[in-house]
Scaffold this motif. Structure first.
Motif, PDB file in Angstrom:
ATOM      1  N   SER A 146       0.832  -1.209   0.000  1.00 21.96           N
ATOM      2  CA  SER A 146       0.000   0.000   0.000  1.00 21.96           C
ATOM      3  C   SER A 146       0.863   1.254   0.000  1.00 21.96           C
ATOM      4  O   SER A 146       0.582   2.215  -0.732  1.00 21.96           O
ATOM      5  CB  SER A 146      -0.921   0.005   1.214  1.00 21.96           C
ATOM      6  N   ILE A 147       1.907   1.251   0.799  1.00 22.18           N
ATOM      7  CA  ILE A 147       2.816   2.397   0.840  1.00 22.18           C
ATOM      8  C   ILE A 147       3.522   2.565  -0.503  1.00 22.18           C
ATOM      9  O   ILE A 147       3.687   3.687  -0.992  1.00 22.18           O
ATOM     10  CB  ILE A 147       3.825   2.250   1.997  1.00 22.18           C
ATOM     11  N   LEU A 148       3.886   1.458  -1.129  1.00 19.83           N
ATOM     12  CA  LEU A 148       4.526   1.511  -2.443  1.00 19.83           C
ATOM     13  C   LEU A 148       3.586   2.120  -3.483  1.00 19.83           C
ATOM     14  O   LEU A 148       3.988   2.972  -4.279  1.00 19.83           O
ATOM     15  CB  LEU A 148       4.967   0.110  -2.878  1.00 19.83           C
ATOM     16  N   VAL A 149       2.324   1.713  -3.463  1.00 23.50           N
ATOM     17  CA  VAL A 149       1.344   2.262  -4.409  1.00 23.50           C
ATOM     18  C   VAL A 149       1.158   3.763  -4.176  1.00 23.50           C
ATOM     19  O   VAL A 149       1.137   4.548  -5.134  1.00 23.50           O
ATOM     20  CB  VAL A 149       0.001   1.507  -4.304  1.00 23.50           C
ATOM     21  N   VAL A 150       1.042   4.174  -2.931  1.00 16.73           N
ATOM     22  CA  VAL A 150       0.879   5.599  -2.624  1.00 16.73           C
ATOM     23  C   VAL A 150       2.121   6.379  -3.068  1.00 16.73           C
ATOM     24  O   VAL A 150       2.008   7.461  -3.663  1.00 16.73           O
ATOM     25  CB  VAL A 150       0.581   5.812  -1.120  1.00 16.73           C
ATOM     26  N   ALA A 151       3.299   5.835  -2.811  1.00 13.65           N
ATOM     27  CA  ALA A 151       4.542   6.502  -3.232  1.00 13.65           C
ATOM     28  C   ALA A 151       4.602   6.647  -4.749  1.00 13.65           C
ATOM     29  O   ALA A 151       4.982   7.710  -5.263  1.00 13.65           O
ATOM     30  CB  ALA A 151       5.755   5.739  -2.710  1.00 13.65           C
ATOM     31  N   LEU A 152       4.219   5.596  -5.470  1.00 15.07           N
ATOM     32  CA  LEU A 152       4.197   5.675  -6.935  1.00 15.07           C
ATOM     33  C   LEU A 152       3.186   6.715  -7.412  1.00 15.07           C
ATOM     34  O   LEU A 152       3.445   7.446  -8.369  1.00 15.07           O
ATOM     35  CB  LEU A 152       3.871   4.316  -7.549  1.00 15.07           C
ATOM     36  N   MET A 153       2.038   6.786  -6.751  1.00  9.72           N
ATOM     37  CA  MET A 153       1.026   7.777  -7.122  1.00  9.72           C
ATOM     38  C   MET A 153       1.539   9.202  -6.884  1.00  9.72           C
ATOM     39  O   MET A 153       1.325  10.088  -7.707  1.00  9.72           O
ATOM     40  CB  MET A 153      -0.268   7.534  -6.345  1.00  9.72           C
ATOM     41  N   VAL A 154       2.223   9.412  -5.776  1.00 10.72           N
ATOM     42  CA  VAL A 154       2.763  10.747  -5.467  1.00 10.72           C
ATOM     43  C   VAL A 154       3.830  11.134  -6.488  1.00 10.72           C
ATOM     44  O   VAL A 154       3.810  12.249  -7.037  1.00 10.72           O
ATOM     45  CB  VAL A 154       3.319  10.799  -4.027  1.00 10.72           C
ATOM     46  N   VAL A 155       4.752  10.218  -6.769  1.00  9.36           N
ATOM     47  CA  VAL A 155       5.808  10.506  -7.743  1.00  9.36           C
ATOM     48  C   VAL A 155       5.201  10.776  -9.115  1.00  9.36           C
ATOM     49  O   VAL A 155       5.620  11.700  -9.824  1.00  9.36           O
ATOM     50  CB  VAL A 155       6.835   9.353  -7.792  1.00  9.36           C
TER      51      VAL A 155
END
Length: 172
Positions: A146-155
């Motif tokens: 979940s954190i990886l998905v959020v980080a990818l969305m932010v980037v």
């Protein structure tokens, strides 16, 4: 015969005086080897996307530039490159996601090394897989995913904002 030393490159390097290298067995070479294989593996896909972008550039622009006396470098710099910016944006975004959570990051690494040797190729997505399916820490792996998905969305959002959706234009 050692399996990790079988292959075209492993047979050519002794002729060059660099014999005895284990590209996937040595932790200092394993990640570099996987990156080279990933680039080679996906190069054709990205070339097709750029070919589509190149074919979308109207020929009239090049004809007008030739009439104005523009050479090949000027035509590339002032016509081809700016008109390929949306295509470049798409390729950068797709390759970033693939490098972090896609074929480049998981499939190739899992098939070639399973994260080894000595976890030298265990990128984040492989680590998440190991946590879930090797150690049974499904909650921890789900939280990391979940954190990886959020980080990818932010980037992605930041990159999209900075490049104005791949147009790379300024308000002037």
């Amino acid at each position: 015969m050692v399996i990790d030393k079988v292959g075209v490159v492993s047979r050519i390097t002794p002729m060059l005086g660099i014999g005895g290298l284990s590209f996937l067995g040595d932790p200092s070479f394993a990640l570099i080897t996987v990156v080279v294989v990933s680039v080679w593996f996906l190069m054709g896909f990205y070339m097709l996307i750029f070919l589509g972008g190149l074919q979308d550039i109207p020929a009239q622009y090049y004809e007008a530039a030739v009439m104005d006396g523009a050479g090949p470098v000027a035509r590339f710099w002032y016509i081809t490159l700016p008109l390929l910016k949306p295509t470049s944006f798409f390729v950068i975004m797709v390759s970033m996601v693939a490098a972090v959570a896609g074929a480049q990051a998981f499939d190739i690494i899992y098939v070639m090394t399973k994260g080894g040797p000595a976890n030298s190729t265990a990128v984040l997505i492989v680590y998440i897989y190991q946590q879930a399916f090797s150690f049974g820490a499904f909650g921890y792996a789900a939280a990391m995913s979940s954190i990886l998905v959020v980080a990818l969305m932010v980037v992605t959002a930041v990159f999209f904002k900075v490049t104005r959706g791949g147009r790379f234009e300024h308000d002037e």
